[in-house]
Scaffold this motif. Structure first.
Motif, PDB file in Angstrom:
ATOM      1  N   GLU A  43       0.831  -1.191   0.000  1.00  0.00           N
ATOM      2  CA  GLU A  43       0.000   0.000   0.000  1.00  0.00           C
ATOM      3  C   GLU A  43       0.874   1.252   0.000  1.00  0.00           C
ATOM      4  O   GLU A  43       1.915   1.286   0.655  1.00  0.00           O
ATOM      5  CB  GLU A  43      -0.898  -0.003   1.237  1.00  0.00           C
ATOM      6  N   CYS A  44       0.434   2.273  -0.737  1.00  0.00           N
ATOM      7  CA  CYS A  44       1.125   3.556  -0.724  1.00  0.00           C
ATOM      8  C   CYS A  44       0.545   4.404   0.406  1.00  0.00           C
ATOM      9  O   CYS A  44      -0.653   4.639   0.435  1.00  0.00           O
ATOM     10  CB  CYS A  44       0.951   4.274  -2.059  1.00  0.00           C
ATOM     11  N   PRO A  45       1.374   4.805   1.361  1.00  0.00           N
ATOM     12  CA  PRO A  45       0.841   5.571   2.493  1.00  0.00           C
ATOM     13  C   PRO A  45       0.354   6.962   2.096  1.00  0.00           C
ATOM     14  O   PRO A  45      -0.376   7.608   2.851  1.00  0.00           O
ATOM     15  CB  PRO A  45       2.037   5.648   3.447  1.00  0.00           C
ATOM     16  N   LYS A  46       0.768   7.446   0.910  1.00  0.00           N
ATOM     17  CA  LYS A  46       0.435   8.812   0.512  1.00  0.00           C
ATOM     18  C   LYS A  46      -0.879   8.870  -0.279  1.00  0.00           C
ATOM     19  O   LYS A  46      -1.802   9.589   0.085  1.00  0.00           O
ATOM     20  CB  LYS A  46       1.579   9.384  -0.330  1.00  0.00           C
ATOM     21  N   CYS A  47      -0.956   8.075  -1.355  1.00  0.00           N
ATOM     22  CA  CYS A  47      -2.129   8.181  -2.212  1.00  0.00           C
ATOM     23  C   CYS A  47      -3.095   7.007  -2.088  1.00  0.00           C
ATOM     24  O   CYS A  47      -4.161   7.008  -2.681  1.00  0.00           O
ATOM     25  CB  CYS A  47      -1.715   8.372  -3.672  1.00  0.00           C
ATOM     26  N   GLY A  48      -2.712   5.982  -1.291  1.00  0.00           N
ATOM     27  CA  GLY A  48      -3.646   4.882  -1.059  1.00  0.00           C
ATOM     28  C   GLY A  48      -3.665   3.824  -2.137  1.00  0.00           C
ATOM     29  O   GLY A  48      -4.473   2.902  -2.096  1.00  0.00           O
ATOM     30  N   TYR A  49      -2.724   3.926  -3.099  1.00  0.00           N
ATOM     31  CA  TYR A  49      -2.624   2.911  -4.155  1.00  0.00           C
ATOM     32  C   TYR A  49      -2.275   1.552  -3.535  1.00  0.00           C
ATOM     33  O   TYR A  49      -1.412   1.473  -2.675  1.00  0.00           O
ATOM     34  CB  TYR A  49      -1.544   3.348  -5.144  1.00  0.00           C
ATOM     35  N   THR A  50      -2.972   0.508  -3.932  1.00  0.00           N
ATOM     36  CA  THR A  50      -2.625  -0.822  -3.418  1.00  0.00           C
ATOM     37  C   THR A  50      -2.405  -1.799  -4.561  1.00  0.00           C
ATOM     38  O   THR A  50      -2.994  -1.667  -5.632  1.00  0.00           O
ATOM     39  CB  THR A  50      -3.734  -1.421  -2.513  1.00  0.00           C
ATOM     40  N   LYS A  67       8.388   1.034  -5.123  1.00  0.00           N
ATOM     41  CA  LYS A  67       7.868   2.406  -5.125  1.00  0.00           C
ATOM     42  C   LYS A  67       6.505   2.473  -5.778  1.00  0.00           C
ATOM     43  O   LYS A  67       6.167   1.657  -6.629  1.00  0.00           O
ATOM     44  CB  LYS A  67       8.846   3.323  -5.868  1.00  0.00           C
ATOM     45  N   CYS A  68       5.722   3.454  -5.354  1.00  0.00           N
ATOM     46  CA  CYS A  68       4.385   3.643  -5.903  1.00  0.00           C
ATOM     47  C   CYS A  68       4.503   4.111  -7.355  1.00  0.00           C
ATOM     48  O   CYS A  68       5.204   5.083  -7.632  1.00  0.00           O
ATOM     49  CB  CYS A  68       3.635   4.675  -5.063  1.00  0.00           C
ATOM     50  N   PRO A  69       3.850   3.422  -8.298  1.00  0.00           N
ATOM     51  CA  PRO A  69       3.939   3.842  -9.709  1.00  0.00           C
ATOM     52  C   PRO A  69       3.233   5.172  -9.965  1.00  0.00           C
ATOM     53  O   PRO A  69       3.440   5.792 -11.002  1.00  0.00           O
ATOM     54  CB  PRO A  69       3.253   2.691 -10.449  1.00  0.00           C
ATOM     55  N   LYS A  70       2.395   5.613  -9.027  1.00  0.00           N
ATOM     56  CA  LYS A  70       1.649   6.853  -9.237  1.00  0.00           C
ATOM     57  C   LYS A  70       2.405   8.073  -8.720  1.00  0.00           C
ATOM     58  O   LYS A  70       2.469   9.095  -9.398  1.00  0.00           O
ATOM     59  CB  LYS A  70       0.284   6.773  -8.524  1.00  0.00           C
ATOM     60  N   CYS A  71       2.950   7.967  -7.469  1.00  0.00           N
ATOM     61  CA  CYS A  71       3.570   9.160  -6.894  1.00  0.00           C
ATOM     62  C   CYS A  71       5.018   8.949  -6.449  1.00  0.00           C
ATOM     63  O   CYS A  71       5.657   9.883  -5.962  1.00  0.00           O
ATOM     64  CB  CYS A  71       2.721   9.689  -5.733  1.00  0.00           C
ATOM     65  N   GLY A  72       5.534   7.713  -6.578  1.00  0.00           N
ATOM     66  CA  GLY A  72       6.948   7.485  -6.259  1.00  0.00           C
ATOM     67  C   GLY A  72       7.258   7.291  -4.797  1.00  0.00           C
ATOM     68  O   GLY A  72       8.408   7.114  -4.429  1.00  0.00           O
ATOM     69  N   THR A  73       6.245   7.329  -3.943  1.00  0.00           N
ATOM     70  CA  THR A  73       6.459   7.098  -2.512  1.00  0.00           C
ATOM     71  C   THR A  73       6.766   5.609  -2.281  1.00  0.00           C
ATOM     72  O   THR A  73       6.172   4.763  -2.940  1.00  0.00           O
ATOM     73  CB  THR A  73       5.181   7.466  -1.720  1.00  0.00           C
ATOM     74  N   PRO A  74       7.699   5.277  -1.353  1.00  0.00           N
ATOM     75  CA  PRO A  74       7.950   3.859  -1.079  1.00  0.00           C
ATOM     76  C   PRO A  74       6.681   3.137  -0.607  1.00  0.00           C
ATOM     77  O   PRO A  74       5.926   3.679   0.212  1.00  0.00           O
ATOM     78  CB  PRO A  74       8.997   3.902   0.027  1.00  0.00           C
TER      79      PRO A  74
HETATM   80 ZN   LIG Z   1       1.308   6.675  -4.155  1.00  0.00          ZN
END
Ligand SMILES: [Zn+2]
Lengths: 97, 369
Positions: A43-50, A67-74
Motif C-alpha cells: 500500500e502507498c501511504p500517501k495516495c492509497g494505491y494498493t 515504489k508507488c507507480p503513481k507518486c513514487g512514494t515507497p
Molecule cells: Zn502513491
C-alpha cells in the motif's frame, strides 16, 4: 439346473468379496487437501494505491518494498496472508466430454 | 447332470472350508496374530511416512544452513535432535513455577547459544528462523522415535493391546505430523503464522495510536500510546523474527512499575477451535489468554490479582494447522475485526483517560513492532 440354495451361496460369496474390496478401497482413499499460496498487499501511504503480489521469503508486514507507480512514494507491506489456490482443473473444460 | 452336481459341490466346499478355517483361527487365537500383523504393517507404513517427512525437512534445513556458511550442519543436528529439558519435581510443588521458569529460560538460552555457535555473525532475524525450523525438525524426530519405540515394544512382547492403541491414535498423530511438516515452509521463509494474530492486533493498535514511547525488555516490546482518549500500553513479542518473547513477565513488571495504576488488562491470543467451529471466530471472556507451560500465565494472574485489575481475554479460534502454518486470509481478517472489537471493549469498560494494558500473545514472525 443350479438349485436356488446354490445360487444364494454364490451370491453371498461374491458379495462378501465385493464388499471387502470396497471397504479396503474406501479406507485407502484420502480426501484431497486444499493448497495455499501466500499473497501480500502493498500500500502507498500517501495516495492509497494498493497492489497484490506474491509473497517473497524474508518479507514482513510493515516492510518497505518498491515504489508507488503513481507518486513514487515507497510502498509498505500492509498484509501477508494465504489464500486457497484456485483449482485449474475445475476451470478447464474436460477433454473427454 | 454330472456337471451341475460338481458345481454344487464346489460352492458348498468353499463355504465349508471357510467356516472350518474361521473356527480354527478363532480357537487357536491365530486371528489375533493376523490382526496384530495387519496393525503393525499399517503402523510401519505410517512410520515410514513420518521418517520421510523428517528426512525431507532435515535436508531442507541442512541446505539452508549450508547456504548460510555452515560447513558441517550434521554436527549441529546431532546435538539439536537429542536436546532435552527435564521437567521439574512436582510432588513437592513449592516454588515450582520459579524452577520451571528457570529451566525453560535456561533451555531456551542454551538452545540459542548452541545454534549461534555454529552460525557466528548471522543476524537475529535469520537466526530466529533457523532456531524454530530446527525445533520443528527435532519435534518430528521425537515423534518418529516414540512411535518406533512403541511399535517395536508391541511386536517384541506380542502386546496386541499396545499395537491396537497405537493403530487407533495413528490417524491423529499423522495429522499432527503433517501439520508440522507443512509448517516448516512458513518458518524458513518468515511469513506470519496464524498464532501471530495476537501480535498482529497489537501492531495494528500501535499503528492507529499516537506513540509516546517504546522500549524492549526480554525480547518483548512495550509501546505506550494515546488512542481513543486513553493511555494504551501495548505488549508484544519483538518482531519481525520468530519470537514469542516473555509477555507475562513483562506485563507483570509493567503493572509493578505503575504500582497497580492500571484500569484494565486485555490479553489477545489464538486459541484452538473445537471441531465444527469456524476458523477466525472471535470470542471474549475473562482470564489470561496465553498458552505457555505456566510461568508467563501465572505472572499475569498474580499481578492483576494483587492490584484487583480486571483481566479480560479475547481469542481468535483456529485449528492447529491454521495456527502454525502461514496465516490464512480468514484469520487475517479476524485480526482486523479484533482490533475494532478491542477498541469497543476498552471504551465500554473504562472511562476516559484510563490506563489500559493490551498484550498480543503469540509468535510475531513476519510482524514488526
Ligand atoms: Zn502513491
Amino acid at each position: 439346473m443350479i438349485s436356488s440354495q446354490d445360487a444364494i451361496t454364490w451370491i453371498a460369496v461374491i458379495s462378501a468379496i465385493i464388499l471387502s474390496i470396497y471397504f479396503m478401497m474406501e479406507s485407502m482413499r484420502k480426501p484431497k487437501e486444499p493448497e495455499y499460496e501466500t499473497m501480500e498487499i502493498l500500500e502507498c501511504p500517501k495516495c492509497g494505491y494498493t497492489v497484490t503480489k506474491e509473497f517473497e521469503p524474508g518479507d514482513f508486514i510493515g516492510m518497505i518494498k518498491g515504489k508507488c507507480p503513481k507518486c513514487g512514494t515507497p510502498l509498505i507491506i500492509k498484509a501477508i496472508y494465504e489464500v486457497e489456490k484456485k483449482n485449474e482443473k475445475n476451470l478447464k473444460t474436460p477433454n473427454n466430454l | 447332470m454330472g456337471l451341475e452336481m460338481a458345481e454344487t459341490d464346489w460352492a458348498s466346499l468353499i463355504v465349508q472350508i471357510f467356516w472350518l478355517l474361521f473356527f480354527i483361527l478363532l480357537f487357536t487365537g491365530a486371528n489375533q496374530k493376523i490382526q496384530m500383523k495387519l496393525w503393525s504393517m499399517d503402523i510401519r507404513n505410517k512410520l515410514r511416512i513420518i521418517y520421510k517427512y523428517f528426512n525431507d525437512d532435515e535436508d531442507k534445513v541442512k541446505n539452508l544452513l549450508k547456504n548460510l556458511g555452515v560447513a558441517s550442519p550434521e554436527l549441529l543436528f546431532k546435538r539439536v535432535l537429542d536436546f532435552f529439558t527435564i521437567q521439574p519435581v512436582d510432588i513437592e510443588p513449592t516454588d515450582i513455577i520459579k524452577r520451571l521458569d528457570h529451566l525453560l529460560r535456561t533451555s531456551d538460552k542454551s538452545f540459542r547459544r548452541l545454534v549461534a555457535s555454529y552460525l557466528p555473525g548471522i543476524d537475529r532475524y535469520e537466526r530466529s528462523l533457523i532456531e524454530t525450523s530446527l525445533s520443528i525438525v527435532a519435534a518430528l524426530y521425537m515423534v518418529y522415535k516414540i512411535i518406533r519405540h512403541y511399535l517395536l515394544l508391541g511386536e517384541k512382547e506380542n502386546n496386541w493391546i499396545l499395537l491396537m492403541q497405537l493403530e487407533l491414535v495413528m490417524p491423529q498423530i499423522m495429522r499432527i505430523v503433517e501439520t508440522y511438516h507443512k509448517a516448516l515452509d512458513a518458518f524458513t521463509t518468515g511469513k506470519p503464522i496464524g498464532d501471530g494474530v495476537g501480535p498482529l492486533v497489537a501492531y495494528r493498535l500501535i499503528e492507529l495510536g499516537e506513540v509516546v514511547s517504546r522500549r524492549i525488555v526480554e525480547e518483548t516490546s512495550i509501546t505506550e500510546l494515546r488512542l481513543d482518549n486513553r493511555r494504551y500500553i501495548i505488549i508484544k513479542a519483538e518482531g519481525p523474527g520468530s519470537n514469542v518473547g516473555h509477555p507475562g513477565a513483562v506485563l507483570a513488571s509493567v503493572i509493578e512499575d505503575l504500582k497497580g495504576g492500571v484500569d484494565l488488562v486485555v490479553t489477545i491470543d489464538a486459541a484452538l477451535k473445537l471441531e465444527g467451529e469456524e476458523n477466525g471466530e472471535i470470542a471474549e471472556g475473562v482470564g489470561a489468554a496465553i498458552g505457555d507451560p505456566g510461568p508467563e500465565k501465572i505472572a499475569i494472574e498474580r499481578a492483576t490479582t494483587k492490584y484487583g485489575i480486571p483481566l479480560r481475554a479475547v481469542i481468535v479460534k483456529m485449528g492447529l494447522a491454521e495456527a502454525i502454518q502461514g496465516m490464512r486470509k480468514e484469520i487475517y481478517e479476524a485480526g482486523e475485526r479484533t482490533v475494532e472489537y478491542i477498541r469497543r471493549l476498552v471504551k465500554e469498560l473504562t472511562p476516559i483517560n484510563s490506563t489500559v494494558v493490551i498484550a498480543g500473545i503469540g509468535n510475531t514472525m513476519g510482524i514488526p513492532g
